[in-house]
Design an enzyme around this catalytic site. Sequence first.
Site, PDB file in Angstrom:
ATOM      1  N   PHE A  65       0.805  -1.009  -0.056  1.00 55.82           N
ATOM      2  CA  PHE A  65      -0.079   0.091   0.050  1.00 55.82           C
ATOM      3  C   PHE A  65       0.737   1.341   0.063  1.00 55.82           C
ATOM      4  O   PHE A  65       1.651   1.510   0.982  1.00 55.82           O
ATOM      5  CB  PHE A  65      -0.710  -0.186   1.309  1.00 55.82           C
ATOM      6  CG  PHE A  65      -1.859   1.327   1.624  1.00 55.82           C
ATOM      7  CD1 PHE A  65      -3.026   1.220   0.955  1.00 55.82           C
ATOM      8  CD2 PHE A  65      -1.489   2.022   2.369  1.00 55.82           C
ATOM      9  CE1 PHE A  65      -3.764   2.354   1.105  1.00 55.82           C
ATOM     10  CE2 PHE A  65      -2.579   3.057   2.796  1.00 55.82           C
ATOM     11  CZ  PHE A  65      -3.531   3.317   2.150  1.00 55.82           C
ATOM     12  N   GLY A  82       4.371  12.205   5.337  1.00 56.88           N
ATOM     13  CA  GLY A  82       3.717  10.802   5.975  1.00 56.88           C
ATOM     14  C   GLY A  82       2.233  11.076   6.628  1.00 56.88           C
ATOM     15  O   GLY A  82       1.150  11.049   5.964  1.00 56.88           O
ATOM     16  N   ILE A 107      11.691  -6.730  34.089  1.00 51.80           N
ATOM     17  CA  ILE A 107      11.251  -7.838  34.952  1.00 51.80           C
ATOM     18  C   ILE A 107      12.258  -8.829  34.304  1.00 51.80           C
ATOM     19  O   ILE A 107      12.929  -9.653  35.586  1.00 51.80           O
ATOM     20  CB  ILE A 107       9.977  -8.401  34.570  1.00 51.80           C
ATOM     21  CG1 ILE A 107       8.835  -7.632  35.493  1.00 51.80           C
ATOM     22  CG2 ILE A 107       9.920  -9.975  35.264  1.00 51.80           C
ATOM     23  CD1 ILE A 107       7.578  -7.700  35.018  1.00 51.80           C
ATOM     24  N   GLY A 140      15.264  -8.342  33.848  1.00 55.98           N
ATOM     25  CA  GLY A 140      16.816  -7.712  34.095  1.00 55.98           C
ATOM     26  C   GLY A 140      17.915  -7.836  32.822  1.00 55.98           C
ATOM     27  O   GLY A 140      17.383  -7.525  31.564  1.00 55.98           O
ATOM     28  N   GLU A 172       0.702   3.510  10.355  1.00 62.25           N
ATOM     29  CA  GLU A 172      -0.640   3.737  10.093  1.00 62.25           C
ATOM     30  C   GLU A 172      -1.315   5.262  11.238  1.00 62.25           C
ATOM     31  O   GLU A 172      -2.379   4.870  11.572  1.00 62.25           O
ATOM     32  CB  GLU A 172      -1.506   2.494  10.435  1.00 62.25           C
ATOM     33  CG  GLU A 172      -1.217   1.458   9.525  1.00 62.25           C
ATOM     34  CD  GLU A 172      -2.178   0.388   9.022  1.00 62.25           C
ATOM     35  OE1 GLU A 172      -3.196   0.505   9.175  1.00 62.25           O
ATOM     36  OE2 GLU A 172      -1.376  -0.891   8.562  1.00 62.25           O
ATOM     37  N   GLU A 225       0.087  11.374  17.823  1.00 61.24           N
ATOM     38  CA  GLU A 225      -0.372  12.737  17.591  1.00 61.24           C
ATOM     39  C   GLU A 225      -1.552  12.824  16.426  1.00 61.24           C
ATOM     40  O   GLU A 225      -2.502  13.456  16.904  1.00 61.24           O
ATOM     41  CB  GLU A 225       0.844  13.885  17.043  1.00 61.24           C
ATOM     42  CG  GLU A 225       1.811  13.779  18.065  1.00 61.24           C
ATOM     43  CD  GLU A 225       2.813  12.774  18.425  1.00 61.24           C
ATOM     44  OE1 GLU A 225       2.921  11.742  17.488  1.00 61.24           O
ATOM     45  OE2 GLU A 225       3.568  12.601  19.449  1.00 61.24           O
TER      46      GLU A 225
HETATM   47  C1  LIG Z   1       8.266  -0.080   9.431  1.00 53.54           C
HETATM   48  C2  LIG Z   1       7.140   0.593   8.679  1.00 53.54           C
HETATM   49  C3  LIG Z   1       6.135   0.380   7.911  1.00 53.54           C
HETATM   50  C4  LIG Z   1       5.426   1.337   7.157  1.00 53.54           C
HETATM   51  N1  LIG Z   1       4.560   0.741   6.273  1.00 53.54           N
HETATM   52  C5  LIG Z   1       3.879   1.594   5.601  1.00 53.54           C
HETATM   53  C6  LIG Z   1       3.019   0.884   4.426  1.00 53.54           C
HETATM   54  O1  LIG Z   1       2.813  -0.127   4.179  1.00 53.54           O
HETATM   55  N2  LIG Z   1       2.538   2.078   3.607  1.00 53.54           N
HETATM   56  C7  LIG Z   1       2.602   3.397   3.800  1.00 53.54           C
HETATM   57  O2  LIG Z   1       2.122   4.030   3.081  1.00 53.54           O
HETATM   58  N3  LIG Z   1       3.387   3.712   4.974  1.00 53.54           N
HETATM   59  C8  LIG Z   1       3.889   2.973   5.606  1.00 53.54           C
HETATM   60  N4  LIG Z   1       4.821   3.228   6.735  1.00 53.54           N
HETATM   61  C9  LIG Z   1       4.855   4.890   6.989  1.00 53.54           C
HETATM   62  C10 LIG Z   1       4.135   5.327   8.448  1.00 53.54           C
HETATM   63  O3  LIG Z   1       2.730   5.325   8.168  1.00 53.54           O
HETATM   64  C11 LIG Z   1       4.659   6.711   8.590  1.00 53.54           C
HETATM   65  O4  LIG Z   1       5.845   6.517   8.977  1.00 53.54           O
HETATM   66  C12 LIG Z   1       3.613   7.352   9.522  1.00 53.54           C
HETATM   67  O5  LIG Z   1       2.507   7.803   9.110  1.00 53.54           O
HETATM   68  C13 LIG Z   1       4.252   8.720   9.902  1.00 53.54           C
HETATM   69  O6  LIG Z   1       4.536   9.628   8.912  1.00 53.54           O
HETATM   70  P1  LIG Z   1       6.157  10.330   8.858  1.00 53.54           P
HETATM   71  O7  LIG Z   1       7.140   9.128   9.036  1.00 53.54           O
HETATM   72  O8  LIG Z   1       6.216  11.004   7.583  1.00 53.54           O
HETATM   73  O9  LIG Z   1       6.211  11.300   9.929  1.00 53.54           O
HETATM   74  P2  LIG Z   1       5.833  12.908   9.883  1.00 53.54           P
HETATM   75  O10 LIG Z   1       4.500  12.966   9.369  1.00 53.54           O
HETATM   76  O11 LIG Z   1       6.969  13.695   9.296  1.00 53.54           O
HETATM   77  O12 LIG Z   1       5.754  13.310  11.356  1.00 53.54           O
HETATM   78  C14 LIG Z   1       6.935  13.538  12.124  1.00 53.54           C
HETATM   79  C15 LIG Z   1       6.470  13.870  13.649  1.00 53.54           C
HETATM   80  O13 LIG Z   1       5.573  15.140  13.653  1.00 53.54           O
HETATM   81  C16 LIG Z   1       4.260  14.888  14.139  1.00 53.54           C
HETATM   82  N5  LIG Z   1       3.353  15.704  13.591  1.00 53.54           N
HETATM   83  C17 LIG Z   1       2.889  15.656  12.030  1.00 53.54           C
HETATM   84  N6  LIG Z   1       2.090  16.495  11.991  1.00 53.54           N
HETATM   85  C18 LIG Z   1       1.767  17.051  13.130  1.00 53.54           C
HETATM   86  C19 LIG Z   1       0.678  17.714  13.636  1.00 53.54           C
HETATM   87  N7  LIG Z   1      -0.213  18.520  12.846  1.00 53.54           N
HETATM   88  N8  LIG Z   1       0.532  18.250  14.977  1.00 53.54           N
HETATM   89  C20 LIG Z   1       1.196  17.618  15.846  1.00 53.54           C
HETATM   90  N9  LIG Z   1       2.201  16.684  15.436  1.00 53.54           N
HETATM   91  C21 LIG Z   1       2.690  16.377  14.227  1.00 53.54           C
HETATM   92  C22 LIG Z   1       4.160  13.256  13.936  1.00 53.54           C
HETATM   93  O14 LIG Z   1       3.077  12.936  14.820  1.00 53.54           O
HETATM   94  C23 LIG Z   1       5.361  13.006  14.202  1.00 53.54           C
HETATM   95  O15 LIG Z   1       5.838  12.808  15.617  1.00 53.54           O
HETATM   96  C24 LIG Z   1       5.609   2.536   7.366  1.00 53.54           C
HETATM   97  C25 LIG Z   1       6.553   2.937   8.450  1.00 53.54           C
HETATM   98  C26 LIG Z   1       7.376   2.265   8.959  1.00 53.54           C
HETATM   99  C27 LIG Z   1       8.458   2.827   9.860  1.00 53.54           C
END
Ligand SMILES: Cc1cc2nc3c(=O)[nH]c(=O)nc-3n(C[C@H](O)[C@H](O)[C@H](O)COP(=O)(O)OP(=O)(O)OC[C@H]3O[C@@H](n4cnc5c(N)ncnc54)[C@H](O)[C@@H]3O)c2cc1C
Length: 382
Positions: A123, A131, A340, A342, A366, A370
């Site tokens: 996906f 993201g 737990i 250690g 997903e 936040e």
């Molecule tokens: C192992 C793994 C598997 C994954 N699999 C998939 C997949 O199959 N398909 C897919 O499409 N994606 C996938 N993802 C992506 C995942 O869904 C995103 O990493 C996630 O949604 C966060 O997006 P980002 O990494 O761009 O973080 P960002 O959006 O850049 O966020 C960075 C930080 O800012 C905070 N933030 C952002 N906007 C706001 C706001 N308005 N107010 C307050 N805080 C905010 C966030 O909460 C976070 O703490 C995967 C990620 C990982 C690590």
Amino acid sequence: MDFRLDEEQQALRESVRDFAREVVAPVIGEHYENHTFPYEVVRQMGKMGLFGLPFPEEHGGMGGDYFALCLALEELARVDSSVAITLEAAVSLGAMPIHRFGTAEQKERWLPKLLSGEALAGFGLTEPGTGSDAGGTQTRAVLDGDEWVINGSKAFITNSGTDITALVTVTAVTGTKPDGSKELSTIIVPSGTPGFTVAPGYSKVGWNASDTHELTFDDCRVPAGNLLGERGRGFAQFLRILDEGRIAIAALAVGLAQGCVDESIAYAKERQAFGQPIGNYQAIQFKIADMELKAHTARLAYYDAAARMLAGEPFKRQAAIAKLHASTVAVDNAREATQIHGGYGFMNEYPVARFWRDSKILEIGEGTSEVQRMIIARDLGM
Ligand SMILES: Cc1cc2nc3c(=O)[nH]c(=O)nc-3n(C[C@H](O)[C@H](O)[C@H](O)COP(=O)(O)OP(=O)(O)OC[C@H]3O[C@@H](n4cnc5c(N)ncnc54)[C@H](O)[C@@H]3O)c2cc1C
């Protein structure tokens, strides 16, 4: 209101529990250490029908529902999260968009092999530059005659680069709406399409036996008929898929949280300190009681969200609450279970070390914690 499982649900839970203990547990540590994908385990999960659980029998599904999928995810994650996320992503992110939005032809072509576990689908929503703010998608698809030409990249896409990955659904900007906002659509890109490149797997903190890649699309051409659902419906489609997916991730998180309880009880009964098992000390008993409390309440939260979804009622807020609560609980329980254990809790050969490393992503993937709070607040009219 009755959250007790019926006979069929109990039987499913028992069979996945046995499978996780007898088939997954003995081999997963080595896959995790070596960062290898557990093809044999996935093949057996396919034979059990796990990839077809929430789909109608028409295309090879098991005729169950989304809650059945959640029960299976919980039991798998109780032993290992890489295997659980492989199933979660394959079903709720991979096959589900095709089942929900695909044409009869697309369903016929793809669903039988996805529902049998013979093939996997990814996906592709997240991008290197965006993201949480999925509306910021930069990947573009332009219609050229009877083909879409796709350019852009996607980040962190689960199940996108295995030997059995058949396709990735890609969210792309396909135009501009009359109000000036981006028109987003979803397009099916089969594996091996020229211009579609899968980067080597990431080096991750956890989920090491699961498959995650960055993808690039460079003048990648697919038939116009690969559009998934209606043009311009991409935003609504992924919101629906992610709302459901949050319940599944909550179930997975509950499984990890419960696995921490299982491992902690066993260890506390056996480990001796100051002349007796550490489980005799109330400080340890209270930690385990709190862990059980958290796993139990998080389970109720995802049961509630799933029940609402299956009843056709609004469930967005409850799914966000379940995901937020269960992922927090998973991180808490993994931290306490490691404590737990250690020093042994810091050794990779112990399952709790894996649980600890696998828990953090649950607060990110997903929709971050936040983002869940934003969804809950918005649903409360703020
Ligand atoms: C192992 C793994 C598997 C994954 N699999 C998939 C997949 O199959 N398909 C897919 O499409 N994606 C996938 N993802 C992506 C995942 O869904 C995103 O990493 C996630 O949604 C966060 O997006 P980002 O990494 O761009 O973080 P960002 O959006 O850049 O966020 C960075 C930080 O800012 C905070 N933030 C952002 N906007 C706001 C706001 N308005 N107010 C307050 N805080 C905010 C966030 O909460 C976070 O703490 C995967 C990620 C990982 C690590």
